[in-house]
Design an enzyme around this catalytic site. Sequence first.
Site, PDB file in Angstrom:
ATOM      1  N   ARG A  50       0.831  -1.213   0.000  1.00  0.00           N
ATOM      2  CA  ARG A  50       0.000   0.000   0.000  1.00  0.00           C
ATOM      3  C   ARG A  50       0.864   1.261   0.000  1.00  0.00           C
ATOM      4  O   ARG A  50       0.488   2.283  -0.570  1.00  0.00           O
ATOM      5  CB  ARG A  50      -0.955   0.012   1.203  1.00  0.00           C
ATOM      6  CG  ARG A  50      -0.252   0.026   2.534  1.00  0.00           C
ATOM      7  CD  ARG A  50      -1.230   0.117   3.695  1.00  0.00           C
ATOM      8  NE  ARG A  50      -0.552  -0.146   4.952  1.00  0.00           N
ATOM      9  CZ  ARG A  50      -0.811   0.484   6.083  1.00  0.00           C
ATOM     10  NH1 ARG A  50      -1.739   1.407   6.129  1.00  0.00           N
ATOM     11  NH2 ARG A  50      -0.152   0.173   7.181  1.00  0.00           N
ATOM     12  N   SER A  97      -4.748   5.449   5.383  1.00  0.00           N
ATOM     13  CA  SER A  97      -4.366   4.039   5.444  1.00  0.00           C
ATOM     14  C   SER A  97      -4.130   3.432   4.067  1.00  0.00           C
ATOM     15  O   SER A  97      -3.259   2.590   3.895  1.00  0.00           O
ATOM     16  CB  SER A  97      -5.450   3.220   6.147  1.00  0.00           C
ATOM     17  OG  SER A  97      -5.634   3.672   7.462  1.00  0.00           O
ATOM     18  N   GLU A 115     -19.110   3.430   0.589  1.00  0.00           N
ATOM     19  CA  GLU A 115     -18.401   2.658  -0.430  1.00  0.00           C
ATOM     20  C   GLU A 115     -19.246   2.439  -1.683  1.00  0.00           C
ATOM     21  O   GLU A 115     -18.721   2.407  -2.799  1.00  0.00           O
ATOM     22  CB  GLU A 115     -17.971   1.313   0.161  1.00  0.00           C
ATOM     23  CG  GLU A 115     -16.955   1.419   1.302  1.00  0.00           C
ATOM     24  CD  GLU A 115     -17.577   1.865   2.633  1.00  0.00           C
ATOM     25  OE1 GLU A 115     -18.822   1.811   2.769  1.00  0.00           O
ATOM     26  OE2 GLU A 115     -16.818   2.274   3.533  1.00  0.00           O
ATOM     27  N   PHE A 158     -14.450  -3.798   2.650  1.00  0.00           N
ATOM     28  CA  PHE A 158     -15.536  -2.861   2.344  1.00  0.00           C
ATOM     29  C   PHE A 158     -15.664  -2.644   0.836  1.00  0.00           C
ATOM     30  O   PHE A 158     -16.761  -2.494   0.313  1.00  0.00           O
ATOM     31  CB  PHE A 158     -15.298  -1.533   3.063  1.00  0.00           C
ATOM     32  CG  PHE A 158     -14.948  -1.705   4.523  1.00  0.00           C
ATOM     33  CD1 PHE A 158     -15.659  -2.603   5.307  1.00  0.00           C
ATOM     34  CD2 PHE A 158     -13.908  -0.999   5.101  1.00  0.00           C
ATOM     35  CE1 PHE A 158     -15.335  -2.789   6.660  1.00  0.00           C
ATOM     36  CE2 PHE A 158     -13.580  -1.178   6.442  1.00  0.00           C
ATOM     37  CZ  PHE A 158     -14.287  -2.070   7.220  1.00  0.00           C
ATOM     38  N   HIS A 173      -5.300  -3.640   2.768  1.00  0.00           N
ATOM     39  CA  HIS A 173      -5.708  -4.423   3.928  1.00  0.00           C
ATOM     40  C   HIS A 173      -6.410  -5.719   3.516  1.00  0.00           C
ATOM     41  O   HIS A 173      -7.411  -6.113   4.081  1.00  0.00           O
ATOM     42  CB  HIS A 173      -6.568  -3.589   4.878  1.00  0.00           C
ATOM     43  CG  HIS A 173      -5.817  -2.444   5.496  1.00  0.00           C
ATOM     44  ND1 HIS A 173      -5.254  -1.437   4.732  1.00  0.00           N
ATOM     45  CD2 HIS A 173      -5.527  -2.154   6.779  1.00  0.00           C
ATOM     46  CE1 HIS A 173      -4.650  -0.580   5.524  1.00  0.00           C
ATOM     47  NE2 HIS A 173      -4.787  -0.979   6.772  1.00  0.00           N
ATOM     48  N   ASP A 178      -6.685  -5.589  14.044  1.00  0.00           N
ATOM     49  CA  ASP A 178      -8.068  -5.143  13.854  1.00  0.00           C
ATOM     50  C   ASP A 178      -9.058  -6.309  13.856  1.00  0.00           C
ATOM     51  O   ASP A 178     -10.241  -6.134  14.100  1.00  0.00           O
ATOM     52  CB  ASP A 178      -8.210  -4.373  12.530  1.00  0.00           C
ATOM     53  CG  ASP A 178      -7.910  -2.890  12.705  1.00  0.00           C
ATOM     54  OD1 ASP A 178      -7.722  -2.463  13.866  1.00  0.00           O
ATOM     55  OD2 ASP A 178      -7.852  -2.175  11.695  1.00  0.00           O
ATOM     56  N   ARG A 232      -1.524  -4.532   4.188  1.00  0.00           N
ATOM     57  CA  ARG A 232      -1.189  -3.509   5.166  1.00  0.00           C
ATOM     58  C   ARG A 232       0.264  -3.615   5.623  1.00  0.00           C
ATOM     59  O   ARG A 232       0.958  -2.619   5.770  1.00  0.00           O
ATOM     60  CB  ARG A 232      -2.099  -3.650   6.393  1.00  0.00           C
ATOM     61  CG  ARG A 232      -1.870  -2.565   7.438  1.00  0.00           C
ATOM     62  CD  ARG A 232      -2.689  -2.769   8.695  1.00  0.00           C
ATOM     63  NE  ARG A 232      -2.094  -3.712   9.616  1.00  0.00           N
ATOM     64  CZ  ARG A 232      -1.116  -3.412  10.482  1.00  0.00           C
ATOM     65  NH1 ARG A 232      -0.631  -2.205  10.534  1.00  0.00           N
ATOM     66  NH2 ARG A 232      -0.623  -4.334  11.276  1.00  0.00           N
TER      67      ARG A 232
END
Lengths: 280, 327
Positions: free
Chosen positions: B26, B53, B74, B99, B125, B133, B183
């Site tokens: 990322r 992020s 989204e 998402f 992610h 998370d 991530r």
Amino acid sequence: MSVLTKGKITDVSELRKVAKNVRIRILHMLTMAGSGHTGGSLSAADVAVAIYFSKMNFNPKEPFWKGRDRFILSKGHAAPLLYALMAEAGYFPEDVLDNLRKIESPLQGHPCCKRLPGVEVSTGSLGQGLSVANGMALGLRLDKNPARIYCIMGDGEIQEGQIWEAAMTAAHYKIDNLCAVVDNNGLQIDGPVQKVMGINPIHDKWAAFGWHVIGIDGHNMEQILAALDEAEKTKGMPTVIIANTTKGKGVSFFEHKVEYHGITPTPEEYERAVKEIHNG
Amino acid sequence: MGERIQQSAVSSQQSAGSEKKPKATRDEYGEVLLELGKKRSDIVVLDADLSSSTKTGKFAKAFPDRFFNMGIAEQDMVGTAAGLSLTGKVPFASTFAVFETGRAWDQIRLTVCYSNTNVKLVATHGGITVGEDGASHQALEDIALMRSLPNMTVIVPSDAAETASVINAVADYKGPVYVRLGRAKVPYVMPDNYRFRIGKAHIFHIGKDVNIIAAGIMVDAAIKAAALLKKDGIDTGVLNMSTIKPLDEEAVLSAAKSAKLILTAEEHSIIGGLGSAVCEFLSETHPVRVIRIGVRDTFGCSGNPDDLLRIHGLTAEDIVKTIKDSM
Ligand SMILES: Cc1ncc(C[n+]2csc(CCOP(=O)(O)OP(=O)(O)O)c2C)c(N)n1
Ligand SMILES: [Mg+2]
């Protein structure tokens, strides 16, 4: 520059005539197809005719012309209305209408942009058109392209959460090259909208989301034209026209009937309906 | 959001390809996007309140007019991206993989794939290495969701360098693409002169005993496993199948013809991902035994990425053991 080949129509009685033709085409293709959505195609016909033929710049011979105004039928089940408009405009020959919902037809049950140039984006899953309209409006704005976007939604459709996401987006980004319309016909599939999942106070909701709201009788051509003018003049915020309409409008025995959402005329009903529209 | 965890998922082990320090895919994405933005005015970027992020924030800062934060919405983001693409823009829409693919699946289906719009869905992610998370944020089904859609191309880069190559290729390609990024920091695994091509696997080596077809962070694990197995005289091939759709069938076939056993390795559910794609293809063309390394039809949980990889059997040692047990 390209414009609508037939030229724009601003005369009210002329537009009413076009609306009659469009309604007859809708009934014709639905009768031929034997399935499809009658009520919601008829209710939005007057507003759609006014948008298509009094306001929009486009060229059926050049459907991807960059300067065209764009029309998104977010309530994609009213596809027969879109096809009737496109036939009237000259996108394809009249007899193509006979193939609605037939195998390999460009006239899919719900609009498909890959099969029918002139359809801006495929719709049919409710709630998505306004987001696409916003994206187009933002893209045109980046290019300093003065074209405008029109997006027609159903009143039941605005129960979808995504509509309100998009409502926020349009206001947040001050999208004023977009005019949205809610075809406020009071009915959805399972019954009256206010019984299934109330959307009122509909004007206040849109206003609270930052929209300029214009309420009209969606079958009164003068009011429709005035609203479209007002929308075009409104700057710095998006405009929504809440068009109060009658589901099944134009055919007395379809009007206000929940069940005529998704059933089509019999050949006998078709004959009677056409007579009514001619006399109406 | 667990941003404080900086240690790498796989950096505790020696990297396979290069001396360069591990880097999150990322992070590379954010930099490449910025460069693309400088070169091309048709690039626009959308995010759903995760630009810090997903690293699209770099582009946002440099090109505020071409960046659209859509808020936590989204579905609207995907539709808006489709609309932008229909005016000739090349939209990159980013959020977390869960998402992006789950929340907006119907939108992706209708306005991206069915309408065949030029939308680039670059999700970060992906996979279990999201870590602390926990399960709500660990996408283990995203590849399955995206792979089932007609017109969609699905790409999972293995390291930062490949990510750069992927993002550039994707920007030039016309049509819907899903790119899954991670991530955590990951080591460099690809050769220095490697250049990604859509639909083309990178073959490190074709083995005579077993071939591992891997994607994403599992390429590194596969390379390490192959080295360990070599010591025991087991000739193990490794293929980086970074494009999961369209599958490089030629490469899969040559692997299957060379060795009787195929292992697939992915940081994804064994249902619907790379393993499924390989099985679907081979069962119709050249049936051989295929063992799928992946998350075995379960949700993840909180924990540091390395522990999670161990718990779910996604390490080089797990691959070695699986191969030895089945030979
Ligand atoms: C996401 C989604 N859910 C359900 C449907 C099925 N459906 C088709 S039309 C309709 C009712 C629409 O009502 P409204 O928006 O008021 O349209 P109109 O009355 O103008 O026909 C429903 C539920 C759909 N097409 N898309
Ligand atoms: Mg309605």
